[in-house]
Design an enzyme around this catalytic site. Structure first.
Site, PDB file in Angstrom:
ATOM      1  N   SER A  93       0.837  -1.212   0.000  1.00 26.84           N
ATOM      2  CA  SER A  93       0.000   0.000   0.000  1.00 26.84           C
ATOM      3  C   SER A  93       0.867   1.256   0.000  1.00 26.84           C
ATOM      4  O   SER A  93       2.066   1.205   0.286  1.00 26.84           O
ATOM      5  CB  SER A  93      -0.902   0.000   1.230  1.00 26.84           C
TER       6      SER A  93
HETATM    7  C1  LIG Z   1      -3.385  -4.219   0.192  1.00 26.41           C
HETATM    8  S1  LIG Z   1      -2.837  -5.860   0.402  1.00 26.41           S
HETATM    9  C2  LIG Z   1      -2.042  -5.793   1.966  1.00 26.41           C
HETATM   10  C3  LIG Z   1      -0.836  -4.953   2.058  1.00 26.41           C
HETATM   11  C4  LIG Z   1       0.090  -5.383   3.168  1.00 26.41           C
HETATM   12  N1  LIG Z   1      -0.371  -5.017   4.486  1.00 26.41           N
HETATM   13  C5  LIG Z   1       1.503  -4.904   2.917  1.00 26.41           C
HETATM   14  O1  LIG Z   1       2.056  -4.167   3.732  1.00 26.41           O
HETATM   15  O2  LIG Z   1       2.070  -5.314   1.894  1.00 26.41           O
HETATM   16  C6  LIG Z   1      -4.321  -6.745   0.869  1.00 26.41           C
HETATM   17  C7  LIG Z   1      -4.047  -8.172   1.245  1.00 26.41           C
HETATM   18  O3  LIG Z   1      -5.239  -8.692   1.829  1.00 26.41           O
HETATM   19  C8  LIG Z   1      -5.244 -10.076   1.580  1.00 26.41           C
HETATM   20  N2  LIG Z   1      -6.589 -10.620   1.830  1.00 26.41           N
HETATM   21  C9  LIG Z   1      -7.689 -10.566   1.038  1.00 26.41           C
HETATM   22  N3  LIG Z   1      -8.708 -11.220   1.617  1.00 26.41           N
HETATM   23  C10 LIG Z   1      -8.258 -11.671   2.806  1.00 26.41           C
HETATM   24  C11 LIG Z   1      -8.839 -12.427   3.853  1.00 26.41           C
HETATM   25  N4  LIG Z   1     -10.113 -12.865   3.801  1.00 26.41           N
HETATM   26  N5  LIG Z   1      -8.080 -12.709   4.923  1.00 26.41           N
HETATM   27  C12 LIG Z   1      -6.782 -12.287   5.014  1.00 26.41           C
HETATM   28  N6  LIG Z   1      -6.172 -11.602   4.030  1.00 26.41           N
HETATM   29  C13 LIG Z   1      -6.894 -11.288   2.949  1.00 26.41           C
HETATM   30  C14 LIG Z   1      -4.782 -10.170   0.141  1.00 26.41           C
HETATM   31  O4  LIG Z   1      -4.302 -11.468  -0.165  1.00 26.41           O
HETATM   32  C15 LIG Z   1      -3.710  -9.085   0.088  1.00 26.41           C
HETATM   33  O5  LIG Z   1      -2.435  -9.619   0.282  1.00 26.41           O
END
Ligand SMILES: C[S@@+](CC[C@H](N)C(=O)[O-])C[C@H]1O[C@@H](n2cnc3c(N)ncnc32)[C@H](O)[C@@H]1O
Length: 384
Positions: A93
């Site tokens: 992000s």
């Molecule tokens: C914007 S990215 C996260 C960025 C991360 N915090 C970083 O610093 O790189 C959103 C993440 O949420 C995860 N995600 C989506 N649905 C999810 C769920 N039900 N449970 C956990 N993670 C999930 C995706 O796989 C993705 O890696």
């Protein structure tokens, strides 16, 4: 040898220009090698479609890759092809938004934190730097992402709990938590987050496709409540395992011919309202499983708005109509009624900016929106 310390310091300065950055988070950004968490990323074209992989291991890409890793910008790290489209499923992000959310989390030494959406592991590393790795747990739905992030964290000497599972269930094995930070957006607050939060604990989470950033405190057993923050926080949605993109979150736009006999109506909602992110958010809170799209002409000027769910659709068309009586076409279940109800309350509450909006959520699944104070609930005419 990469001189990342200088670059990370510059990144912290760039973030501080955007966010009133507290010293511990400035320190955490300065001490965390973002390039280590983003070994490659995807460039986007002007329609935000991933095009070229920029790989730090490729000599021709190296400089561009390194510069981008320390710019205050989001980096797309994963996408899935679905129905001929490229759907972005993970990213690092934008650092200023990450920093703003971390500050909003209001952590104190000794707090235990759960992060939902490990992704690259960068944010997890910032938390480990600030609180110590023993205080941090993180969960991602994607096993490959979780494993890679864990390895990267371990290589820096951090050993937080990282699990591959559905963050909608929280992470019971390391609960309870004083803070829960989500980096993917939920339609409504999952019950497990409320149950796994300590008394007085805080959840910071993007909600709905409207970019709401909810800051919710546990005020009673099984209940969290709080205002939305001023920031717009658009995040990819929380989705279930095996589903790269939930059908219900950004569903394919149902065609007017598919939704059966259409119901014609008119509306007085003005075109300019659709430019207002706070209105779009207000509507999203009324339609947590719906979506808004714009109708545009060949010059990309907005000529209408479409509100839709997986199998319902309503749209207003502002082209060539008598002002104040713009035509609405909708399915026979009259999805537009929800839009009109939202607009009535929006007007009644003097077009509230998002910081006046509050949310209370209970672990029995009830959730409601209020304005200014919890004792002023907004009657929400939800979609069926
Ligand atoms: C914007 S990215 C996260 C960025 C991360 N915090 C970083 O610093 O790189 C959103 C993440 O949420 C995860 N995600 C989506 N649905 C999810 C769920 N039900 N449970 C956990 N993670 C999930 C995706 O796989 C993705 O890696």
């Amino acid at each position: 040898m990469i001189d990342w310390e200088r670059l990370a310091k510059e990144l912290a300065e760039a973030v501080a220009a955007d966010v009133n950055l507290e010293a511990p988070w400035r320190e955490a950004i300065t001490r965390t090698p973002r390039h280590h968490f983003v070994p490659r990323f995807w460039d986007l074209d002007q329609n935000n479609n991933p095009t070229e992989l920029v790989d730090g291991a490729h000599p021709d890409h190296r400089e561009r890759w390194l510069t981008a890793c320390y710019r205050n910008q989001v980096l797309i790290t994963q996408w899935h092809g679905q129905r001929g489209r490229r759907i972005i499923t993970s990213s690092a992000s934008m650092p200023s938004l990450v920093a703003q959310m971390l500050q909003t989390l209001d952590v104190h030494d000794g707090n235990r934190v759960l992060e939902i959406g490990t992704g690259t592991g960068y944010n997890t590393a910032l938390l480990c730097n600030r609180l110590g790795h023993a205080a941090v747990a993180s969960v991602d739905i994607d096993p490959l992402l979780a494993a890679e992030a864990q390895q990267r964290l371990n290589r820096l000497g951090y050993q937080p709990v990282v699990e591959a599972s559905d963050g909608a269930n929280g992470l019971p094995s390391a609960a309870p938590y004083d803070r829960i930070l989500s980096t993917c957006s939920a339609a409504t607050v999952p019950a497990a987050w409320i149950d796994q939060l300590t008394d007085g604990g805080l959840i910071v989470a993007p909600l709905t496709y409207g970019g709401a950033l909810a800051v919710l405190r546990k005020t009673a057993l099984g209940e969290v409540s709080g205002h939305l923050a001023a920031e717009q926080a658009y995040f990819m949605p929380l989705h279930a395992a095996g589903e790269p993109m939930p059908n219900g979150f950004v569903p394919d736009l149902p065609q007017l011919s598919e939704i059966g006999a259409s119901h014609e109506a008119t509306t007085a909602i003005p075109l300019k309202l659709w430019n207002n992110p706070d209105w779009r958010l207000w509507l999203a809170l009324h339609l947590p499983h719906g979506h808004i799209a714009d109708l545009v002409n060949e010059h990309m000027d907005r000529t209408g708005a479409i509100v839709y769910t997986a199998d319902r659709r309503a749209q207003v068309d502002y082209a060539a109509a008598e002002p104040g009586r713009w035509p609405v076409t909708q399915d026979r279940d009259r999805l537009w009624d929800t839009v009109e109800a939202a607009w009535q309350s929006w007007t009644r509450f003097d077009e509230p900016d998002r910081t006046r909006i509050g949310i209370t959520a209970r672990s029995d699944g009830q959730q409601w929106v209020w304005i200014d104070e919890p004792d002023q609930p907004v009657p929400v005419h939800r979609e069926r």
